[in-house]
Design an enzyme around this catalytic site. Structure first.
Site, short mmCIF file in Angstrom:
data_model
loop_
_atom_site.label_atom_id
_atom_site.label_comp_id
_atom_site.label_asym_id
_atom_site.label_seq_id
_atom_site.Cartn_x
_atom_site.Cartn_y
_atom_site.Cartn_z
N ARG A 266 0.74 -1.30 0.04
CA ARG A 266 0.00 0.14 0.32
C ARG A 266 0.99 1.55 -0.17
NH1 ARG A 266 -3.02 -3.12 -1.90
NH2 ARG A 266 -5.04 -3.92 -0.63
N ALA A 287 10.53 -15.54 6.00
CA ALA A 287 9.74 -15.88 5.67
C ALA A 287 9.86 -17.50 5.49
CB ALA A 287 8.37 -15.30 4.78
N GLU A 296 3.19 -6.29 -7.49
CA GLU A 296 4.35 -6.76 -6.35
C GLU A 296 5.67 -6.85 -6.71
OE1 GLU A 296 1.38 -6.59 -2.75
OE2 GLU A 296 1.97 -8.45 -3.45
N ASP A 353 -16.59 -6.88 -6.52
CA ASP A 353 -15.69 -6.04 -5.68
C ASP A 353 -14.73 -6.65 -5.34
OD1 ASP A 353 -14.46 -4.42 -4.25
OD2 ASP A 353 -15.70 -4.13 -2.39
N THR A 355 -12.06 -6.12 -3.70
CA THR A 355 -11.54 -6.05 -1.91
C THR A 355 -11.47 -7.39 -1.64
OG1 THR A 355 -12.51 -4.03 -1.94
CG2 THR A 355 -11.61 -4.65 -0.29
N GLY A 356 -10.51 -7.69 -0.58
CA GLY A 356 -10.29 -8.97 0.01
C GLY A 356 -9.61 -10.03 -0.56
N ALA A 357 -9.95 -10.24 -2.25
CA ALA A 357 -10.18 -11.32 -2.61
C ALA A 357 -8.47 -11.67 -2.36
CB ALA A 357 -9.91 -11.29 -4.48
N GLY A 358 -7.39 -11.16 -2.12
CA GLY A 358 -6.23 -11.95 -1.66
C GLY A 358 -6.54 -12.60 -0.48
N ASP A 359 -7.02 -11.73 0.46
CA ASP A 359 -6.84 -12.43 1.40
C ASP A 359 -8.16 -13.76 1.43
OD1 ASP A 359 -5.44 -10.01 2.95
OD2 ASP A 359 -7.44 -8.44 2.68
N ASN A 390 -7.96 -20.24 -5.07
CA ASN A 390 -8.93 -20.41 -5.95
C ASN A 390 -10.15 -19.43 -6.15
OD1 ASN A 390 -5.62 -19.62 -7.16
ND2 ASN A 390 -5.99 -20.98 -8.61
#
Length: 421
Positions: A266, A287, A296, A353, A355-359, A390
């Protein structure tokens, strides 16, 4: 308290599930199906042993699951029907099964999402508030899928902060690691998907409570209990949260916990692109599992081709890494380990929407990993888990907001038969 369980109710639910799959008239992927059936049963009963038998061949047995005698037997090779036999169960003490805990660390905030799609923030006629924050999203996502999760972070001692803590509790996420700051507000973010497909963010955190979590406020019990410790990079931007983040990683690592990292770039929150790149990469080699997006990769490598496997393997895959995942939106994801790499197809849906798809994707991966801590060592099992992940992401984009849209396991399974070949 021991109690007899309703065998017929469990049978009906299993048969509804299997009939939904076989109705697609496709070859069944048993490596996906069998763990799903086992987990479905775990919702109802605590087994002492489970045997799954297909065509007379036992393919799975576990002493740490929940039934006295459980067999799934095919009536014919045509895969038309399943039959449940020898189902006898009763409640057993809670300590008969260990569920691996996933602890998520970082920010939890309020997302304000436009009530209509395809507009800029300035053009939005109104906004709907929704709980969010990538690490919190992942914690809720894992719990929604039937896993065990906890969240560590800080919110304001205000109405939004109490609401967020309560939402964690409502979703069966352990919120004992949440702290409340009387002197700072809960973070706010305005998020929209413009008509050109680009997401637009505006953050209000000057400073917000999540930035002020101190090492002395860490719930050490959760960190020591965790089998997987998941985090992002936003908590690395400011002190004292940065030092707290590093301390939590060190505690988890000393306890043999798998470290899961989703940088979740972000840029507006960082002082500069250079600071973001340096901050994200400062903990890269610690990690065990990393999830990144195509954008990214381009950012972190200084503009290299995000689709080039050689770029990923030479510039981003470090010697101690167990699994590197690259998400490609509706096109699916790529995976890289020391032994193998490949791609898993995406799940096509009509997006409302993103938003939140990656999470949601990360939730699906970590939920599978918590069930099989050696998942990354077997390519077939990993591919099945990534297809499920997925589908988690795809299900999420059909609704607005992040946490409100995170799917249950049953919702994900409804679209899986459409993609399993």
């Amino acid at each position: 308290m021991a109690m007899m369980l309703e065998t017929r109710k469990v049978k009906r639910r299993l048969l509804r599930f299997t009939n939904a799959i076989f109705a697609q008239k496709r070859q069944l992927n048993w490596e996906v199906f069998v763990p799903t059936v086992k987990t479905l049963m775990v919702e109802h009963i605590r087994f002492s042993a489970v045997s799954v038998i297909i065509g007379g061949r036992m393919i799975q047995r576990s002493k740490n699951t929940k039934i006295r005698s459980f067999a799934i037997i095919l009536e014919s090779d045509s895969l038309q029907r399943l039959k449940v036999n020898s189902l006898e169960a009763k409640a057993l003490p809670d300590d008969t099964k260990r569920v691996n805990l996933v602890v998520c660390f970082g920010e939890m905030l309020i997302d304000f999402v436009p009530t209509v799609g395809g507009v800029s923030l300035a053009e939005a006629p109104a906004f709907k508030n929704a709980p969010g924050g990538a690490p919190a999203n992942v914690a809720v996502g894992i719990s929604r899928l039937g896993g065990k999760s906890a969240f560590i972070g800080k919110v304001g001692e205000d109405e939004f902060g109490y609401m967020l803590a309560d939402i964690l509790k409502q979703n069966n996420v352990d919120n004992s690691g949440v702290r409340f700051d009387p002197n700072a507000r809960t973070a706010l973010a305005f998020v929209t998907l413009r008509a050109d497909g680009e997401r637009e963010f505006m953050f209000f955190r000057n400073p917000s409570a999540d930035m002020l979590l101190c090492e002395s406020e860490l719930n050490l019990g959760l960190l020591k209990e965790a089998s997987i410790f998941h985090y992002g990079s936003i908590s690395l931007i400011d002190e004292p949260c940065k030092s707290t983040h590093l301390a939590a990683m060190e505690i988890a690592k000393k306890n043999g916990t798998i470290l899961s990292y989703d940088p979740n770039l972000r840029l507006p929150l960082w002082p500069s692109p250079e600071a973001a790149r340096e901050g994200i990469m400062s903990i890269w080699d610690q990690a065990d599992i990393i999830k990144i997006s195509e954008d990214e990769i381009t950012f972190l490598t200084g503009g290299d081709d995000p689709y080039d496997d050689n770029v990923v393997l030479t510039k981003l895959f470090h010697p101690n890494l167990k699994l590197l995942l690259v998400t490609e939106g509706s096109d699916g994801c790529r995976y890289y380990t020391k032994e193998f790499h490949g791609k898993v197809q995406g799940v096509k849906v009509k997006a409302v929407d993103t938003t939140g798809a990656g999470d949601a994707f990360v939730s699906g991966v970590l939920w599978s990993l918590a069930s099989n801590m050696n998942l990354y060592q077997d390519e077939k099992s990993l591919r099945d888990a990534l297809l499920f992940a997925n589908a988690c992401g795809a299900t999420t984009v059909t609704e607005r907001g992040a946490i409100p849209a995170l799917p249950t396991r049953e919702a994900v399974l409804q679209i899986l038969p459409n993609v399993v070949a």
